[in-house]
Motif scaffolding. Structure first.
Motif, PDB file in Angstrom:
ATOM      1  N   HIS A 101       0.738  -1.147   0.015  1.00 24.61           N
ATOM      2  CA  HIS A 101      -0.052  -0.171   0.045  1.00 24.61           C
ATOM      3  C   HIS A 101       0.883   1.416   0.100  1.00 24.61           C
ATOM      4  CE1 HIS A 101      -2.697  -3.031   1.478  1.00 24.61           C
ATOM      5  NE2 HIS A 101      -3.593  -2.424   0.811  1.00 24.61           N
ATOM      6  N   LYS A 102       0.382   2.385  -0.789  1.00 24.12           N
ATOM      7  CA  LYS A 102       1.137   3.497  -0.636  1.00 24.12           C
ATOM      8  C   LYS A 102       0.798   4.268   0.524  1.00 24.12           C
ATOM      9  CE  LYS A 102       1.987   3.907  -5.670  1.00 24.12           C
ATOM     10  NZ  LYS A 102       1.518   4.553  -6.832  1.00 24.12           N
ATOM     11  N   ARG A 103       1.617   5.036   1.370  1.00 25.32           N
ATOM     12  CA  ARG A 103       1.133   5.781   2.560  1.00 25.32           C
ATOM     13  C   ARG A 103       1.611   7.001   2.394  1.00 25.32           C
ATOM     14  NH1 ARG A 103       0.089   1.782   6.269  1.00 25.32           N
ATOM     15  NH2 ARG A 103       0.771  -0.132   5.887  1.00 25.32           N
ATOM     16  N   ASP A 104       0.949   8.019   3.104  1.00 26.59           N
ATOM     17  CA  ASP A 104       1.249   9.454   3.171  1.00 26.59           C
ATOM     18  C   ASP A 104       2.326   9.443   4.344  1.00 26.59           C
ATOM     19  OD1 ASP A 104       0.086   9.222   5.930  1.00 26.59           O
ATOM     20  OD2 ASP A 104      -1.824  10.405   5.332  1.00 26.59           O
ATOM     21  N   GLU A 105       2.729  10.788   4.476  1.00 30.48           N
ATOM     22  CA  GLU A 105       3.948  10.997   5.487  1.00 30.48           C
ATOM     23  C   GLU A 105       3.473  10.556   6.923  1.00 30.48           C
ATOM     24  OE1 GLU A 105       1.107  14.320   5.058  1.00 30.48           O
ATOM     25  OE2 GLU A 105       2.492  13.408   3.843  1.00 30.48           O
ATOM     26  N   ARG A 106       2.360  10.362   7.358  1.00 24.59           N
ATOM     27  CA  ARG A 106       2.052   9.881   8.703  1.00 24.59           C
ATOM     28  C   ARG A 106       1.738   8.464   8.598  1.00 24.59           C
ATOM     29  NH1 ARG A 106      -3.093  13.488   9.233  1.00 24.59           N
ATOM     30  NH2 ARG A 106      -2.806  13.659   7.295  1.00 24.59           N
ATOM     31  N   GLY A 107       2.005   7.832   7.431  1.00 24.73           N
ATOM     32  CA  GLY A 107       1.882   6.256   7.480  1.00 24.73           C
ATOM     33  C   GLY A 107       0.456   5.962   7.147  1.00 24.73           C
ATOM     34  N   CYS A 114      -5.184   1.850  -2.366  1.00 24.61           N
ATOM     35  CA  CYS A 114      -5.229   0.694  -2.505  1.00 24.61           C
ATOM     36  C   CYS A 114      -5.696  -0.035  -3.878  1.00 24.61           C
ATOM     37  CB  CYS A 114      -6.374   0.338  -1.580  1.00 24.61           C
ATOM     38  SG  CYS A 114      -6.739  -1.233  -0.869  1.00 24.61           S
ATOM     39  N   THR A 115      -4.617  -0.492  -4.527  1.00 33.36           N
ATOM     40  CA  THR A 115      -5.033  -0.923  -5.912  1.00 33.36           C
ATOM     41  C   THR A 115      -3.980  -2.461  -6.158  1.00 33.36           C
ATOM     42  OG1 THR A 115      -4.686  -0.490  -8.304  1.00 33.36           O
ATOM     43  CG2 THR A 115      -3.261   0.574  -6.727  1.00 33.36           C
ATOM     44  N   PRO A 116      -4.591  -3.645  -6.941  1.00 35.77           N
ATOM     45  CA  PRO A 116      -3.901  -4.543  -7.096  1.00 35.77           C
ATOM     46  C   PRO A 116      -2.706  -4.498  -7.947  1.00 35.77           C
ATOM     47  CG  PRO A 116      -6.058  -4.866  -7.618  1.00 35.77           C
ATOM     48  CD  PRO A 116      -6.059  -3.406  -7.172  1.00 35.77           C
ATOM     49  N   LYS A 117      -2.692  -3.177  -8.612  1.00 31.08           N
ATOM     50  CA  LYS A 117      -1.450  -2.889  -9.420  1.00 31.08           C
ATOM     51  C   LYS A 117      -0.235  -2.079  -8.929  1.00 31.08           C
ATOM     52  CE  LYS A 117      -4.236  -3.617 -13.470  1.00 31.08           C
ATOM     53  NZ  LYS A 117      -4.748  -4.823 -12.640  1.00 31.08           N
ATOM     54  N   GLY A 118       0.742  -2.588  -9.262  1.00 28.82           N
ATOM     55  CA  GLY A 118       2.260  -1.919  -8.542  1.00 28.82           C
ATOM     56  C   GLY A 118       2.948  -2.887  -7.987  1.00 28.82           C
ATOM     57  N   GLN A 119       3.421  -2.262  -6.643  1.00 25.45           N
ATOM     58  CA  GLN A 119       4.236  -3.057  -5.866  1.00 25.45           C
ATOM     59  C   GLN A 119       3.616  -4.298  -5.282  1.00 25.45           C
ATOM     60  OE1 GLN A 119       6.734  -0.371  -3.679  1.00 25.45           O
ATOM     61  NE2 GLN A 119       8.464  -1.052  -4.690  1.00 25.45           N
ATOM     62  N   TRP A 120       4.248  -5.355  -4.873  1.00 25.17           N
ATOM     63  CA  TRP A 120       3.816  -6.454  -3.885  1.00 25.17           C
ATOM     64  C   TRP A 120       4.316  -6.566  -2.742  1.00 25.17           C
ATOM     65  CZ3 TRP A 120       6.046 -10.330  -8.075  1.00 25.17           C
ATOM     66  CH2 TRP A 120       5.315 -10.309  -9.108  1.00 25.17           C
ATOM     67  N   GLN A 121       3.672  -7.017  -1.723  1.00 30.81           N
ATOM     68  CA  GLN A 121       3.853  -6.716  -0.244  1.00 30.81           C
ATOM     69  C   GLN A 121       4.877  -7.917   0.367  1.00 30.81           C
ATOM     70  OE1 GLN A 121       3.220  -4.479   2.131  1.00 30.81           O
ATOM     71  NE2 GLN A 121       4.760  -5.725   3.142  1.00 30.81           N
TER      72      GLN A 121
END
Length: 171
Positions: free
Chosen positions: A143-149, A154-161
């Motif tokens: 998940h992509k997070r802001d500066e506060r975490g 929330c998308t299935p595309k992109g980096q894996w966890q």
């Protein structure tokens, strides 16, 4: 984890198979579409990371039920096209390694689950809805997070966890 884990009554087959039915934190509402509800955020210790990696290596599968119907995962052909065939449970995650190089293995956790709960209504015969199918699609999403975490995308595309080292934040 729920504050109180409650075991459900089990039949003889479940007891003999070693299955335990417990409550979870998921809150599902009949005939209500929702998307990207964050269940929890965890930071795992080195021992917990190793445990996840061992379970992924051992092809551990997650089995859930809703209204006594087991979850199913739709099978896809070699081109990724879904076919009308299903399997029980979903893998906890998956491992990728360069051919012949076990040291290069990367472990990924299925941390995002898309629920497809199939329902049936027949107002002439009964009130409300009945669950007639329970299919899930597991995804691994970093998940992509802001500066506060806080999770901002929330998308299935992109980096894996990945689940590779202690202190890694997993949502």
């Amino acid at each position: 984890k729920p504050k109180l884990i409650e075991d459900a009554p089990e039949n003889l087959g479940e007891v003999l198979a070693g299955d335990t039915i417990e409550n979870s934190l998921y809150e599902l509402r009949m005939n209500v579409a929702e998307s990207c509800k964050l269940l929890c955020t965890m930071t795992y210790s080195k021992e917990q990371v190793a445990m996840f990696q061992d379970k992924i290596k051992d092809e551990y599968r997650v089995h859930w039920i809703i209204d006594n119907l087991p979850l199913a995962v739709q099978i896809h052909d070699e081109m990724g096209v879904p076919i009308e065939a299903y399997e029980d449970g979903f893998p906890l995650g998956y491992a990728l390694m360069k051919e012949g190089d076990e040291q290069s293995t990367m472990f990924y956790l299925y941390n995002h689950i898309k629920f497809k709960i199939r329902i049936h209504a027949n107002p002439e015969s009964f009130e409300g809805y009945r669950v007639v199918g329970f299919v899930v699609e597991p995804h691994s999403i970093k998940h992509k997070r802001d500066e506060r975490g806080n999770v901002v995308e929330c998308t299935p595309k992109g980096q894996w966890q990945s689940i590779m080292k202690d202190g890694e934040v997993v949502s």
